[in-house]
Design a protein around this motif. Sequence first.
Motif, short mmCIF file in Angstrom:
data_model
loop_
_atom_site.label_atom_id
_atom_site.label_comp_id
_atom_site.label_asym_id
_atom_site.label_seq_id
_atom_site.Cartn_x
_atom_site.Cartn_y
_atom_site.Cartn_z
N THR A 1 0.80 -1.24 -0.02
CA THR A 1 0.09 -0.05 0.14
C THR A 1 0.99 1.23 -0.11
O THR A 1 0.59 2.00 0.76
CB THR A 1 -0.85 0.00 1.16
N ILE B 1 2.34 4.15 10.19
CA ILE B 1 1.49 5.44 9.79
C ILE B 1 1.09 6.18 10.76
O ILE B 1 1.18 7.58 10.78
CB ILE B 1 0.59 4.90 8.78
N TRP C 1 3.47 11.06 2.16
CA TRP C 1 2.85 12.24 2.72
C TRP C 1 3.76 13.46 1.94
O TRP C 1 4.93 13.39 1.88
CB TRP C 1 3.20 12.57 4.25
N ASN D 1 2.12 10.02 11.16
CA ASN D 1 1.05 11.15 11.26
C ASN D 1 0.92 12.20 12.60
O ASN D 1 0.88 13.11 12.65
CB ASN D 1 -0.44 10.59 11.18
N GLU E 1 1.01 3.96 -1.54
CA GLU E 1 0.52 5.30 -1.22
C GLU E 1 0.23 5.78 0.16
O GLU E 1 0.07 7.01 0.54
CB GLU E 1 -0.92 5.42 -2.49
N ARG E 2 0.04 4.79 0.91
CA ARG E 2 -0.23 5.32 2.44
C ARG E 2 1.09 5.81 3.10
O ARG E 2 0.84 6.25 4.09
CB ARG E 2 -0.52 4.03 3.16
N THR F 1 2.04 -1.95 9.34
CA THR F 1 1.66 -0.73 8.55
C THR F 1 0.92 0.36 9.29
O THR F 1 1.27 1.33 9.41
CB THR F 1 0.85 -1.29 7.43
N GLN F 2 -0.15 -0.11 10.02
CA GLN F 2 -0.97 0.93 10.54
C GLN F 2 -0.14 1.77 11.98
O GLN F 2 -0.11 2.87 11.84
CB GLN F 2 -2.39 0.64 11.19
#
Length: 127
Positions: free
Chosen positions: A57, A113, A63, A117, A59-60, A109-110
């Motif tokens: 993924t 991210i 930024w 963020n 694109e995730r 992943t999460q």
Amino acid sequence: MADTTVPEFFERFPMTRVVNADLDADLAVDDNRITILFLWGRDCPNCDIAKRQILLTSERFVWPEVRWLHDNVYDDPTMGTRFGLHGIPAFFLFHRGKKLGRITAWPGTQPFIDAVNKQIGLTGASA
């Protein structure tokens, strides 16, 4: 030496290669973005897991407030010493040359991210 396990990684997810000797100059670039320094090693199973998950993924992991640098610490062991590495992969986050923190071992992943963020929100980084 090239990465042979996930050979397409740096073509599919472009990052700027950096070496220890040039890192300070690269971090001094003041464009108000967060810099993520990805320290990895050739044939490192945990690094390959991180690379594969990023590619799933990609694109995730892009930024506008972030720029990516990378270094193979097996080819540049001074970088590993500089950051006191005990394992890879390791991700260091910087803003305006100041180290904000590190993410060691691949958290998934999460969580990765979410951590980035959070730093973007704390620094108010923007391109």
